[in-house]
Motif scaffolding. Structure first.
Motif, mmCIF file in Angstrom:
data_model
loop_
_atom_site.group_PDB
_atom_site.id
_atom_site.type_symbol
_atom_site.label_atom_id
_atom_site.label_comp_id
_atom_site.label_asym_id
_atom_site.label_seq_id
_atom_site.Cartn_x
_atom_site.Cartn_y
_atom_site.Cartn_z
ATOM 1 N N PHE A 1 -3.279 -3.363 -8.320
ATOM 2 C CA PHE A 1 -3.809 -2.051 -7.974
ATOM 3 C C PHE A 1 -4.362 -1.361 -9.215
ATOM 4 O O PHE A 1 -3.911 -1.602 -10.337
ATOM 5 N N LEU B 1 -4.578 6.107 -5.310
ATOM 6 C CA LEU B 1 -4.949 4.701 -5.249
ATOM 7 C C LEU B 1 -6.473 4.583 -5.269
ATOM 8 O O LEU B 1 -7.161 5.170 -4.444
ATOM 9 N N LYS C 1 0.850 -1.183 0.000
ATOM 10 C CA LYS C 1 0.000 0.000 0.000
ATOM 11 C C LYS C 1 0.888 1.236 0.000
ATOM 12 O O LYS C 1 1.324 1.708 1.045
ATOM 13 N N ARG D 1 -7.384 -1.954 -4.447
ATOM 14 C CA ARG D 1 -6.280 -2.899 -4.299
ATOM 15 C C ARG D 1 -6.847 -4.301 -4.137
ATOM 16 O O ARG D 1 -7.887 -4.482 -3.493
#
Lengths: 113, 114
Positions: free
Chosen positions: B35, B47, A101, B50
């Motif tokens: 992603f 983002l 992440k 995911r």
């Protein structure tokens, strides 16, 4: 919400000059990265940094490039002698635990004249 | 080497409609993450969603969902009820569990028509 901060947002330099791009990662993050994106092309990995050393680097990241975390909060990318082909958007990113992440900064647009 | 392919350089969708962006990848790893990133004209990388490869359930985030087909190595993004603010370049990206670098696709430019 915490964010990755990059300065400056735009940098113009003459070919052959040194530039330093600055990043302040999210404070509790442990992994730091630089990516770049030449206009109209895909985003490319440059380097990753963990525990005060480079953990991985790409072929792009040659001897002209270096990274540093000088004071525990900033993370810098130095290009020693810029070339025209270094013109790109440079993104800093950080993560707490590996690359599962990543949080990206808003980028520094580098223009080499 | 891992590769990520986005075969649609450009897509368009009418506001409020649904659009699906395609992505395929090539890897021999079993542990990896996928992603979707959104890049608006400001060029910031945001983002969107995911997916962990070990999870069979497709990830969802509000109007965004994925169709993850592990055997086919396909990872498409579905945007429902498209909004003008969804207009952007969308990048598919991959990382293996052991690697420290994201591999990006070439991107799909999404236009939302009013």
């Amino acid at each position: 919400e915490p964010e990755v901060t990059q300065t400056p947002s735009h940098q113009v330099t003459q070919m052959g000059q040194e530039v330093i791009l600055r990043c302040v990662p999210i404070s509790n993050h442990l992994y730091f990265y630089w990516y770049r994106q030449i206009l109209g092309q895909k985003v490319e990995f440059l380097v990753s940094f963990y525990n005060n050393e480079i953990s991985e680097k790409s072929e792009i990241f040659d001897d002209q490039f270096s990274v540093e975390r000088p004071d525990g909060s900033n993370f810098t990318l130095k290009i020693r002698s810029t070339k025209l082909e270094d013109s790109a958007m440079y993104f800093c990113a950080s993560s707490y635990r590996g690359a599962e992440k990543l949080f990206f900064g808003s980028g520094t647009q580098l223009s080499v004249l | 080497a891992q590769t990520v392919t986005q075969s649609q350089p450009e897509m368009s969708v009418q506001e409020a409609e649904t659009v699906t962006l395609s992505c395929t990848y090539d890897t021999s790893e079993s542990d990896y993450y996928l992603f979707w990133y959104k890049q608006p004209p400001s060029r910031q990388m945001i983002l969107v969603i995911r997916q962990e490869a070990y999870k069979q359930q497709n990830a969802t985030e509000n109007r965004f969902s994925v169709n993850f087909q592990k055997a086919a190595k396909s990872f498409s993004l579905k945007i429902s009820d498209s909004q003008l603010g969804d207009a952007a370049m969308y990048f598919c990206a991959y990382i293996s569990g052991s690697a420290r670098q994201l591999t990006f696709g070439s991107g799909t430019q999404l236009t939302v028509l009013p």
